[in-house]
Write a protein that holds these residues in place. Structure first.
Motif, short mmCIF file in Angstrom:
data_model
loop_
_atom_site.label_atom_id
_atom_site.label_comp_id
_atom_site.label_asym_id
_atom_site.label_seq_id
_atom_site.Cartn_x
_atom_site.Cartn_y
_atom_site.Cartn_z
N GLU A 1 17.31 3.89 -8.34
CA GLU A 1 16.63 2.60 -8.07
C GLU A 1 15.21 2.80 -7.58
OE1 GLU A 1 19.04 0.48 -5.36
OE2 GLU A 1 20.66 0.09 -6.79
N GLU A 2 14.92 3.94 -6.95
CA GLU A 2 13.56 4.18 -6.45
C GLU A 2 12.54 4.17 -7.59
OE1 GLU A 2 16.20 5.80 -5.56
OE2 GLU A 2 16.34 5.89 -3.36
N GLY B 1 7.62 -1.33 -10.10
CA GLY B 1 7.17 -2.63 -9.59
C GLY B 1 5.90 -2.53 -8.78
N LEU B 2 5.75 -1.44 -7.99
CA LEU B 2 4.52 -1.25 -7.22
C LEU B 2 3.32 -0.99 -8.11
CD1 LEU B 2 5.96 1.04 -4.40
CD2 LEU B 2 5.19 -1.32 -4.11
N VAL C 1 11.56 0.66 -8.25
CA VAL C 1 10.67 0.16 -7.18
C VAL C 1 9.25 0.65 -7.41
CG1 VAL C 1 10.24 0.21 -4.70
CG2 VAL C 1 12.57 0.00 -5.55
N ILE C 2 9.11 1.91 -7.79
CA ILE C 2 7.76 2.45 -8.03
C ILE C 2 7.09 1.74 -9.21
CG2 ILE C 2 6.53 4.52 -8.82
CD1 ILE C 2 8.53 6.14 -7.11
N LEU D 1 9.17 7.93 -2.51
CA LEU D 1 8.93 6.48 -2.59
C LEU D 1 7.94 6.03 -1.53
CD1 LEU D 1 9.66 3.72 -3.83
CD2 LEU D 1 11.58 3.61 -2.25
N ASN D 2 8.12 6.54 -0.30
CA ASN D 2 7.19 6.16 0.77
C ASN D 2 5.78 6.66 0.48
OD1 ASN D 2 9.16 4.87 2.33
ND2 ASN D 2 9.86 6.83 3.19
N ARG E 1 8.28 1.18 -17.34
CA ARG E 1 9.44 0.27 -17.32
C ARG E 1 10.28 0.46 -18.58
NH1 ARG E 1 10.34 -4.58 -19.37
NH2 ARG E 1 8.20 -4.81 -20.06
N LYS F 1 4.28 4.38 -2.10
CA LYS F 1 3.85 3.11 -1.49
C LYS F 1 2.52 3.28 -0.77
CE LYS F 1 8.42 1.05 -0.74
NZ LYS F 1 9.42 0.67 0.29
#
Length: 610
Positions: free
Chosen positions: A145-146, A152-153, A149-150, A15-16, A123, A19
């Motif tokens: 959940e990660e 959404g990024l 988040v990805i 995830l990091n 999605r 980002k």
């Protein structure tokens, strides 16, 4: 210290990295000029990071030759969940240079980025976790959940315009290695925080413009619906105009029929006036005649009354015939409407019959298929029962082996204790023997573990087979229910056939009645035409007899044939014929041989056709 879950650490690291790669790609694209090529290093690193994210927790699938672990399977699912992704999937399959599933997945990611719909596609994939569980483990990044988040990024990448050439690039043999040197901070990057506010503002503007475009797409769909409604409205207006024209035509036909009725009434009134004038003239001549003709005058009066009554009867009959004509026309129209409705109903019933027949055929075919499936499933159940018996036998054998092994272990322990007590001095030899016994114990324990694992696998197989048996039972119950529904549909089909036969018989009766009514109407029309075509001849114009050509007088009275229009004297028209229906002989016309009736006295001779 609590031990961390290694899969959670892997997800956090990925995830990091996602980002960092997305942020670096957006910043470098905005400074570089937004439109990127395939040789741009941050873009290549972004695809490598995305590939690692999609590969995390991926299940290994067994193929014919080796084990297969590729991300093309879940990406191919997007085509079924999101219809707009069909074009990408089709174009990826049609690319000539791609030979491996990994190469197709890389090409799919590049095309999705160029379309600016990568976030939407992923999605849809994340929402359907029950489908993703076929490809990913429960601890995978796409299942947690990660992954959300990805996704959404990835929405922020809609700011970038990518121009990538997928056709000539070798995507099968690329090595996906993350270059961490690109994400290490330098002094220039620390000093460039002032540009973050500008980038955020530009991203917000880009997102606002995209939202406006989506709303405009919805407005265009609403315009299309409005156009379709306007077309349907124009069609309805045209149908209404056609209906109005039909109503106007019917009104015109009604006016014509009324005008014909008035003409018939006028003709009858003219005939009545002419007869009245003739009667008055004859009465004046009788007043000036001799007193010896009083008896003739009384007879004439009596005949006049009879003729007036006959005229009134004829008028009444004419009115009745006109009313009957209108009633028959109305009945004809109603019968035609009923026939059309019955024909439409018959057509609908025949269509329903065809549909029911098709349904019966389908149900019969399904029944045959289900019976074949039942036979196959019964065979499978028999095989499964044989397997369960075999598994039970092997379980019993394993339990016996286990008991034997335990007995052997107990005996070995007892022997060890005896040897320790009895032979303490002989330690070296005992130690050697003890080491050998320990090795045997280790071997026995490993055998026990293997047998326990085998037993667990056999129990799992048994549970699966029980589930399959229950599933097969449910399917047999469904087949029985289908048979019941099929029988009900057959009964309904028979009822519909009976109703159809009854309606066809009713239609045949209506058609016979309609033909009879048409024949009656034609007879009435012919009678009316015959009555309209005949005209009374005036007494003033007839002065001589047609046969003997002598002048009419009191002794030679006038006789007028209503059928052929000929005028005779009483001497020439004395041809009498006997009839079975009348007690007296009847006078007959000499030219047309029609039966005559005397209307008036000797000076007013008029004859009617009966």
């Amino acid at each position: 210290m609590a031990v961390k879950d290694p899969t959670a650490v892997e997800r956090a690291n990925l995830l990091n990295m996602a980002k960092l790669s997305i942020k670096g790609l957006i910043e470098s694209a905005l400074s570089f000029g937004r439109t990127l090529d395939s040789d741009y290093p941050p873009l290549q690193q972004f695809f490598v990071v995305m590939e690692h994210c999609l590969k995390h927790g991926l299940k290994v699938r067994k193929s014919f030759l080796s084990y297969n672990k590729t991300i093309w399977g879940p990406l191919e699912l997007v085509e079924k969940l999101y219809p707009e992704a069909e074009e990408i999937a089709a174009s990826v399959r049609d690319l000539p240079g791609l030979k491996t599933p990994l190469g197709r997945a890389r090409a799919w990611l590049r095309l999705a980025l160029m379309q600016k719909k990568m976030a939407d596609y992923l999605r849809c994939l994340i929402i359907q976790r029950d489908l993703l569980s076929e490809f990913y483990e429960y601890h995978a990044l796409m299942m947690e959940e990660e992954g959300a988040v990805i996704v959404g990024l990835l929405v922020g990448l809609n700011v970038i315009d990518a121009n990538l050439c997928v056709k000539g690039e070798d995507l099968d043999s690329q090595v996906g290695v993350i270059d961490f040197s690109m994400y290490l901070k330098s002094d220039d990057e620390i000093g460039g925080k002032e540009r973050d506010g500008q980038i955020a503002a530009i991203l917000d503007q880009k997102n606002y413009v995209e939202e406006l475009n989506r709303q405009l797409n919805t407005v265009s769909s609403l315009h299309a619906r409005v156009d379709s409604l306007e077309k349907s409205n124009t069609k309805l207006i045209e149908e209404l105009a056609i209906a109005k024209n039909n109503i106007i035509k019917l009104q015109e036909e009604n006016h014509q029929l009324r005008s014909e009725n008035t003409l018939i009434l006028m003709k009858t009134q003219h005939h009545l006036e002419a007869t009245k004038v003739d009667v008055e003239a004859e009465l004046q001549t009788y007043k000036h005649s001799r007193q010896g003709l009083d008896e003739m005058y009384n007879e004439a009066r009596r005949q006049l009354r009879e003729e007036s009554q006959l005229r009134q009867d004829m008028e009444n009959e004419l009115v009745v015939q006109v009313s009957m004509k209108h009633e028959i026309e109305l009945a004809m129209k109603l019968l035609e409407k009923d026939i059309h409705e019955k024909q439409d109903a018959l057509i609908g019933l025949r269509q329903q019959l065809d549909e029911v027949k098709a349904i019966n055929m389908e149900m019969y075919q399904k029944l045959q298929v289900s019976e074949d499936a039942m036979k196959e499933k019964n065979e499978i159940i028999g095989r499964l029962e044989d397997k369960t018996n075999q598994i039970n036998a092997t379980m019993k054998q394993l339990e016996q082996r286990l008991q034997q092994a335990e007995k052997a272990q107990m005996e070995a322990e007892a022997e060890d204790e005896k040897l320790k007590q009895e032979y303490v001095n002989k330690s070296e030899s005992l130690q050697k023997e003890f080491s050998q016994k320990e090795k045997q114990l280790l071997q026995l324990e490993t055998d026990l573990k293997i047998e326990k694992e085998w037993r667990q696998t056999l129990e799992e197989d048994l549970q699966k087979e029980k589930e399959t048996v229950s599933h097969l039972r449910l399917e047999t119950q469904e087949i029985i229910n289908l048979k019941k529904e099929f029988l009900k549909l057959q009964e309904k089909n028979k009822q519909l056939k009976r109703i159809c036969q009854d309606q066809e018989a009713a239609l045949q009766e209506l058609a016979s009645k309609l033909s009879e009514s048409k024949l009656k109407i034609e007879d009435i029309k012919e009678a009316n035409k015959a009555l309209q075509g005949q005209v009374w001849l005036k007494d003033k114009e007839a002065t001589h007899c047609k046969l003997c050509e002598k002048e009419f007088s009191l002794s030679k009275r006038k006789h007028h044939c209503r059928n052929c229009g000929e005028i005779f004297c009483n001497a020439c028209s004395d041809n009498e014929l006997p009839l079975p229906s009348s007690p007296k002989p009847v006078r007959v016309c000499d030219s047309c041989h029609a039966i005559l009736i005397q209307r008036c006295s000797s000076n007013m001779p008029k004859w009617l056709l009966t």
